[in-house]
Design a protein around this motif. Structure first.
Motif, PDB file in Angstrom:
ATOM      1  N   LYS A 191      -2.177  10.906  -1.379  1.00 21.07           N
ATOM      2  CA  LYS A 191      -2.854   9.626  -1.306  1.00 21.07           C
ATOM      3  C   LYS A 191      -3.290   9.342   0.111  1.00 21.07           C
ATOM      4  CE  LYS A 191       1.335   7.483  -2.367  1.00 21.07           C
ATOM      5  NZ  LYS A 191       1.843   6.509  -3.281  1.00 21.07           N
ATOM      6  N   PRO A 192      -4.379   8.584   0.274  1.00 18.61           N
ATOM      7  CA  PRO A 192      -4.927   8.394   1.612  1.00 18.61           C
ATOM      8  C   PRO A 192      -4.221   7.307   2.411  1.00 18.61           C
ATOM      9  CG  PRO A 192      -6.373   7.399  -0.020  1.00 18.61           C
ATOM     10  CD  PRO A 192      -5.219   7.978  -0.769  1.00 18.61           C
ATOM     11  N   VAL A 193      -4.214   7.490   3.729  1.00 19.25           N
ATOM     12  CA  VAL A 193      -3.650   6.520   4.666  1.00 19.25           C
ATOM     13  C   VAL A 193      -4.733   6.257   5.702  1.00 19.25           C
ATOM     14  CG1 VAL A 193      -1.869   6.147   6.416  1.00 19.25           C
ATOM     15  CG2 VAL A 193      -1.317   7.436   4.356  1.00 19.25           C
ATOM     16  N   ILE A 194      -5.074   4.993   5.938  1.00 22.08           N
ATOM     17  CA  ILE A 194      -6.073   4.673   6.954  1.00 22.08           C
ATOM     18  C   ILE A 194      -5.365   4.001   8.118  1.00 22.08           C
ATOM     19  CG2 ILE A 194      -8.159   3.360   7.500  1.00 22.08           C
ATOM     20  CD1 ILE A 194      -9.068   3.674   4.644  1.00 22.08           C
ATOM     21  N   ARG A 195      -5.439   4.626   9.275  1.00 17.08           N
ATOM     22  CA  ARG A 195      -4.847   4.099  10.517  1.00 17.08           C
ATOM     23  C   ARG A 195      -3.408   3.641  10.320  1.00 17.08           C
ATOM     24  NH1 ARG A 195      -9.925   0.385  12.341  1.00 17.08           N
ATOM     25  NH2 ARG A 195     -10.983   1.889  13.643  1.00 17.08           N
ATOM     26  N   GLY A 196      -2.640   4.456   9.655  1.00 20.11           N
ATOM     27  CA  GLY A 196      -1.216   4.170   9.493  1.00 20.11           C
ATOM     28  C   GLY A 196      -0.905   3.235   8.342  1.00 20.11           C
ATOM     29  N   MET A 197      -1.930   2.731   7.666  1.00 25.52           N
ATOM     30  CA  MET A 197      -1.663   1.842   6.536  1.00 25.52           C
ATOM     31  C   MET A 197      -1.897   2.599   5.239  1.00 25.52           C
ATOM     32  SD  MET A 197      -3.081  -1.786   7.809  1.00 25.52           S
ATOM     33  CE  MET A 197      -3.418  -1.850   9.553  1.00 25.52           C
ATOM     34  N   GLY A 198      -0.823   2.724   4.481  1.00 21.32           N
ATOM     35  CA  GLY A 198      -0.921   3.527   3.274  1.00 21.32           C
ATOM     36  C   GLY A 198      -0.454   2.778   2.054  1.00 21.32           C
ATOM     37  N   PHE A 199      -0.040   3.521   1.062  1.00 22.77           N
ATOM     38  CA  PHE A 199       0.382   2.971  -0.233  1.00 22.77           C
ATOM     39  C   PHE A 199      -0.728   2.054  -0.773  1.00 22.77           C
ATOM     40  CE2 PHE A 199       4.253   3.968   2.149  1.00 22.77           C
ATOM     41  CZ  PHE A 199       4.742   4.948   1.305  1.00 22.77           C
ATOM     42  N   ASN A 200      -0.367   0.841  -1.204  1.00 22.80           N
ATOM     43  CA  ASN A 200      -1.458   0.022  -1.741  1.00 22.80           C
ATOM     44  C   ASN A 200      -2.111  -0.862  -0.684  1.00 22.80           C
ATOM     45  OD1 ASN A 200       1.060  -1.010  -1.840  1.00 22.80           O
ATOM     46  ND2 ASN A 200       0.874  -1.991  -3.822  1.00 22.80           N
ATOM     47  N   ARG A 201      -2.238  -0.325   0.535  1.00 19.41           N
ATOM     48  CA  ARG A 201      -3.000  -1.035   1.557  1.00 19.41           C
ATOM     49  C   ARG A 201      -4.396  -0.433   1.699  1.00 19.41           C
ATOM     50  NH1 ARG A 201       2.189  -0.539   3.699  1.00 19.41           N
ATOM     51  NH2 ARG A 201       3.246  -2.534   3.556  1.00 19.41           N
ATOM     52  N   VAL A 202      -4.691   0.562   0.866  1.00 22.53           N
ATOM     53  CA  VAL A 202      -6.006   1.188   0.885  1.00 22.53           C
ATOM     54  C   VAL A 202      -6.587   1.059  -0.516  1.00 22.53           C
ATOM     55  CG1 VAL A 202      -7.229   3.370   1.132  1.00 22.53           C
ATOM     56  CG2 VAL A 202      -5.386   2.826   2.703  1.00 22.53           C
ATOM     57  N   VAL A 203      -7.811   0.572  -0.581  1.00 25.20           N
ATOM     58  CA  VAL A 203      -8.480   0.454  -1.875  1.00 25.20           C
ATOM     59  C   VAL A 203      -9.410   1.645  -2.047  1.00 25.20           C
ATOM     60  CG1 VAL A 203     -10.304  -0.846  -3.061  1.00 25.20           C
ATOM     61  CG2 VAL A 203      -8.316  -2.039  -2.156  1.00 25.20           C
ATOM     62  N   GLU A 251      -7.052   2.302 -10.018  1.00 26.91           N
ATOM     63  CA  GLU A 251      -5.677   1.831 -10.140  1.00 26.91           C
ATOM     64  C   GLU A 251      -4.771   2.998 -10.521  1.00 26.91           C
ATOM     65  OE1 GLU A 251      -4.383  -1.017  -9.442  1.00 26.91           O
ATOM     66  OE2 GLU A 251      -6.236  -2.084  -9.033  1.00 26.91           O
ATOM     67  N   GLY A 252      -3.553   2.921 -10.092  1.00 25.28           N
ATOM     68  CA  GLY A 252      -2.606   3.944 -10.500  1.00 25.28           C
ATOM     69  C   GLY A 252      -1.815   4.502  -9.351  1.00 25.28           C
ATOM     70  N   GLN A 253      -2.466   4.809  -8.239  1.00 25.20           N
ATOM     71  CA  GLN A 253      -1.761   5.522  -7.178  1.00 25.20           C
ATOM     72  C   GLN A 253      -0.764   4.632  -6.460  1.00 25.20           C
ATOM     73  OE1 GLN A 253      -4.480   3.960  -6.248  1.00 25.20           O
ATOM     74  NE2 GLN A 253      -4.656   3.788  -4.053  1.00 25.20           N
ATOM     75  N   GLN A 254      -0.827   3.332  -6.696  1.00 18.97           N
ATOM     76  CA  GLN A 254       0.021   2.426  -5.902  1.00 18.97           C
ATOM     77  C   GLN A 254       1.414   2.276  -6.482  1.00 18.97           C
ATOM     78  OE1 GLN A 254      -2.560   1.580  -7.831  1.00 18.97           O
ATOM     79  NE2 GLN A 254      -3.867   0.070  -6.914  1.00 18.97           N
ATOM     80  N   TRP A 255       1.707   2.959  -7.561  1.00 19.30           N
ATOM     81  CA  TRP A 255       2.972   2.721  -8.235  1.00 19.30           C
ATOM     82  C   TRP A 255       4.202   2.972  -7.396  1.00 19.30           C
ATOM     83  CZ3 TRP A 255       2.010   4.914 -13.756  1.00 19.30           C
ATOM     84  CH2 TRP A 255       1.214   4.005 -14.453  1.00 19.30           C
TER      85      TRP A 255
END
Lengths: 725, 161
Positions: free
Chosen positions: A100-112, A121-125
């Protein structure tokens, strides 16, 4: 670099005309009496930009576009991993299949992630859930770095990854392509076939993708799990083989100012889990089974079905766009029945089904764009999303929940002349989350046998709390784009982002089988909120190009897993980690420099840096990406391109509590791409050699980092692309 | 070109300043566990207490430690296997001890008692230790519970920590 700057004139005019194309027409009328003798059109200048150019100019946030290049040197068959090449973007890997992608250190469901206007939807589980996107189908990708909550609501605090498709051909014809991929590291063999047909106002397209891969090969003989050294038989991680099968169909209709489409896609992945990182390790289970391409228990499979549609109509001063989507994400994890509690016996039906999640998402987004034909443009939008998550299986990880969110926004853009554009807006969101409780009776009996008091048992028996919360929040954004003669592009933006707490952050209570920690939600959590200032400057002139994009973000409430120092009574758990909000700071940026040298040579340097700090805990945040620089030298001549790259990854010592530092590495990559015509097709072959020196290195953001599982060693990739018309 | 390099330098200066201004001052160093007894692969006697011995230390202040023993039957999938002694119960132990205020601690006790009805077989013994700041260390050992043999002096054990 110029490869993806090929002007897609037709598309550009369509996509861009309301946004950046400037029309300067002056009409001189010469009249004699009451009849018009002649009309002299003095000059009509219509300036359009190609798609990447237009997207870059349209947003006051820094934007990176990966076009055709995405399917060349960087292409690995995994969408998020290929994005890791974009400065400021990293991929958080969960074995060979899920990322899953991380933008500037912000990952999980901080990236749309937006595909064709609808939020994926789905990857944020949870930490070990990837992104189900067919990499072959991502024809064009734009990465918007910075908070984009104004346009996309909750979750877009770190940025937005926007996947769009190539526009249909202008004239009636059949188009298609065949892409083949082979990768040495895990024996990937895959391919994707696309066929499209344009007939008058109609365009239809079909794509089929299939990939099979064997066990993930690593340059080590042992891994460390729960302080124990475990063998890696034959330097391949047993049972990490898997496959992916994706189908997508698309129908589009365009007549005059009316445009509509319907897209349906299904992505299926099945990937085995390394038995050394699932459950309790034992060397006996890691012995070579003699087959590097089978996927046995434990494994996980995901099926993502997505149907999206767009209706669009333009009038003279107003245009209307409506996107609607339905997504069904079904994921299951299968593993031989195991339990910590003697009272529990295997279920009669599907005894191997450890976990199953089924998420239905309905979404709708309406946009009304109005302009006065000159300097003002105004967009009003209404978004709505309904989610329903249900769970099953003999184990428990994430609760079932219902979630509703809706938001209303307005964005105004003012363009006093063709060089300057100022835009600002506000948004109001409301959300409701209802998490269903889950009571673990076996755990209750176990704790009673262990002699725990009833009050203590009451704290543990709910693996998920019953939570019902209403949230609301405002988002703002104000930015400017200054474009000086197409050589200097200056952008500035200040924006506020927010994110509703996830179901696990509110209600979880138990050992996460992937992180091996007792993770506890907090039902009283406030939404995550942060302000970010972004600046970006890019220069393009002659043989030189330069860009710099610093940023600074302050979160009044950043949700993280905080070690509490309280021991968990659960077996296999140390202390309890509780989701908590903290004041946090992020800063950093990206820098890149390109020089076109004589004789077809070119040089490019790109670097990135992220600083993160939890101001309440006075310590860095976890999963802070390390500083990185890439030096690439390339030689290009008549469709033939040769490149060599030196990638420097700095050691990451800035770690959160209970996170280990990761050593840096210097890696060497090389690649060659050649195009030649065969029949009436222009075949393109890419050979890419990654980690040529077979260095052993670790990805600080990898899920398997904690078992000291390194990144792949030397890897050779072949991509053959055969387009036809 | 001059303006560009100037911009560049400014940018780097800002980053350097930021990095310098917020030095990390929280304690992120884990405590150290030196588990002496039981050693890896040791046999523990059913119906007896366990000779437990270890050294703990932290750079600032220790907080607590926890010992967790649970079965590891059937190739570690935790599946039920009590064919040998159907009347027995899988042994499970979970207890914490406070160390607050100490920087180092020598632990030696016989508080872990294995009851007579414990199922023999392979078990995991895990020792967790936290410091005052919330840093956590972990050591895991394979042990065997048996009616035969058991607790005796291990003069020169090869610990892996």
């Amino acid at each position: 670099m110029h490869a993806y700057l090929i002007p897609l004139a037709w598309c550009a005019l369509l996509v861009v005309s309301p946004a950046t194309a400037s029309e300067r027409d002056s009409l001189a009328r010469e009249t004699t009496g009451d009849t018009i003798a002649s009309i002299r059109l003095e000059e009509v200048v219509i300036t359009g930009r190609n798609y990447p150019g237009a997207t870059r100019h349209a947003s006051p946030l820094p934007v990176e576009i990966t076009g055709k290049g995405f399917t060349r040197e960087d292409f690995t068959g995994n969408f998020a991993r290929a994005l890791g090449r974009v400065p400021g973007v990293h991929s958080m890997d969960i074995g060979s299949g899920f990322s899953k992608p991380v933008i500037r250190g912000m990952g999980f469901n901080r990236v749309v992630v937006l595909e064709n206007g609808v939020k994926q939807e789905g990857q944020q589980w949870g930490a070990d859930h990837g992104l189900e996107i067919d990499a072959f189908n991502a024809e064009s990708v734009a990465v918007h770095k910075g908070p984009a909550s104004l346009l996309h609501g909750s979750d877009a605090t770190g940025g937005v990854i926007e996947i769009t498709r190539r526009p249909p051909p202008v004239d009636n014809r059949v188009v298609g392509e065949l892409v083949l991929l082979a990768r040495a590291m895990n024996g990937t063999v895959g391919g994707s076939a696309m066929i499209g047909m344009k007939r008058g106002a109609w365009y239809a397209k079909l794509r089929y993708t299939e990939q099979h891969f064997g066990d993930y090969r690593v340059p080590v003989d042992t891994v460390i799990y729960l302080t124990r050294r475990l063998p890696v038989a034959g330097r391949a991680l047993k049972n990490t083989a898997g496959m992916e099968r994706d189908v997508a169909g698309h129908v589009e209709y365009r007549l005059g100012a009316y445009h509509a489409w319907l897209t349906a896609s299904n992505a299926y992945q099945k990937v085995g889990f390394f038995p050394g990182a699932h459950g309790v390790p034992d060397p006996a289970r890691l012995e070579d089974d003699g087959n590097s391409r089978d996927t046995g228990l434990p494994y996980s499979s995901v099926n993502h079905l997505k149907v999206t549609t767009r209706q669009e109509r333009g009038w003279e001063r107003v245009s209307l766009r409506w996107d609607a989507g339905y997504q069904r994400n079904y994921r299951e994890e299968r593993s031989r029945f195991h339990t910590h509690y003697g009272t529990m016996s295997p279920p009669e039906r599907s005894p191997d089904l450890e976990l199953a999640f089924s998420l239905d998402t309905y979404s709708s987004s309406l946009r009304v764009t109005r302009d006065n034909g000159r300097e003002w443009e105004q967009v009003t939008g209404w978004d709505m999303q309904v989610q329903r998550n249900r769970v099953a299986g003999y184990s428990f990880l994430l609760p079932g929940y219902d979630r509703l969110s809706t938001g209303l926004f307005g964005l105004v853009t003012y363009r006093p002349d063709t060089r300057l554009s100022i835009s600002g807006g506000a948004r109001y969101d409301r959300g409701r989350v209802e998490v269903f409780p889950y009571r673990d009776e076996h755990l209750e009996i176990y704790l009673r046998e262990q002699g725990y008091s009833e009050t203590e048992i009451a704290r543990y028996r709910w693996r998920a709390y019953a939570v019902r919360r209403d949230f609301d929040d405002f988002s703002f954004s104000l930015g400017a784009v200054l474009d000086l003669d197409d050589t200097h592009l200056l952008k500035a933006n200040i924006g506020k982002g927010f994110r509703l707490p996830g179901a696990n952050e509110l209600a979880a209570n138990g050992v996460h089988h992937g992180t091996f920690r007792h993770e506890q939600g907090d039902p009283s959590l406030l939404p995550e909120r942060g302000w970010q200032v972004d600046l970006s400057y890019s220069y393009r002139g002659g043989a030189w190009s330069l860009s710099a994009s610093p940023f600074l973000a302050f979160f009044g409430n950043y949700i993280y897993l905080k070690p509490t120092g309280e021991w968990s009574a659960l077996p296999h758990a140390g202390q309890i980690y509780r989701y908590a909000g903290a004041r946090s700071l992020f800063a950093g940026g990206e820098l890149s420099l390109g020089i076109d040298l004589p004789l077809g040579f070119s040089y490019r340097l790109s670097g990135e840096y992220v600083y993160s700090r939890n101001l309440d805990d006075r310590s860095p945040l976890s999963f802070s990406p390390p500083t990185q620089a890439r030096n690439t030298i390339a030689w290009e001549k008549s469709g033939f391109r040769l490149h060599a790259e030196w990638q420097h990854i700095a050691t990451q010592r800035r770690t959160a509590k209970n996170e280990d530092p990761t050593n840096g590495a210097d890696l060497l990559h090389a690649g060659v791409t050649g195009a030649f015509s065969a029949g009436n097709s222009n075949v393109e072959i890419t050979l890419a050699l990654e980690n040529a020196l077979d260095k052993r290195y670790y990805n600080h953001l990898s899920f398997y980092r904690k078992i000291e599982l390194p990144e792949p060693g030397r890897d050779l990739r072949v991509v053959i692309r055969i387009p036809f018309k | 070109m001059k303006t560009i390099s100037c911009f560049n330098i400014c940018l780097l200066a800002i980053f350097a300043l930021l990095a310098a201004a917020c030095g990390d001052d929280s304690d992120n160093t884990k405590p150290v566990i030196n588990l002496i007894e039981p050693a890896d692969g040791d046999t523990l006697h059913i119906g007896d207490d366990v000779h437990f011995e270890m050294e703990l230390s932290d750079n600032e202040e220790l907080k607590s430690y926890k010992v967790d023993i649970h079965d590891n039957f059937d190739g570690h999938t935790h599946a039920l296997s009590r064919d040998t002694e159907p009347e027995s119960v899988a042994f499970s132990f979970n207890k914490t001890w406070e160390l607050t205020g100490k920087k180092t601690a020598s632990v030696h006790h016989h508080e872990i008692v294995i009851p007579e009805n414990a199922t023999p077989g392979a078990y995991h013994l895990m020792v967790y230790c936290t410091d005052a700041a919330g840093n956590e260390a972990l050591v895991a050992r394979d042990v065997v519970l048996s009616h035969e043999g058991g607790e005796h002096d291990h003069g020169d054990d090869d610990h892996d920590e």
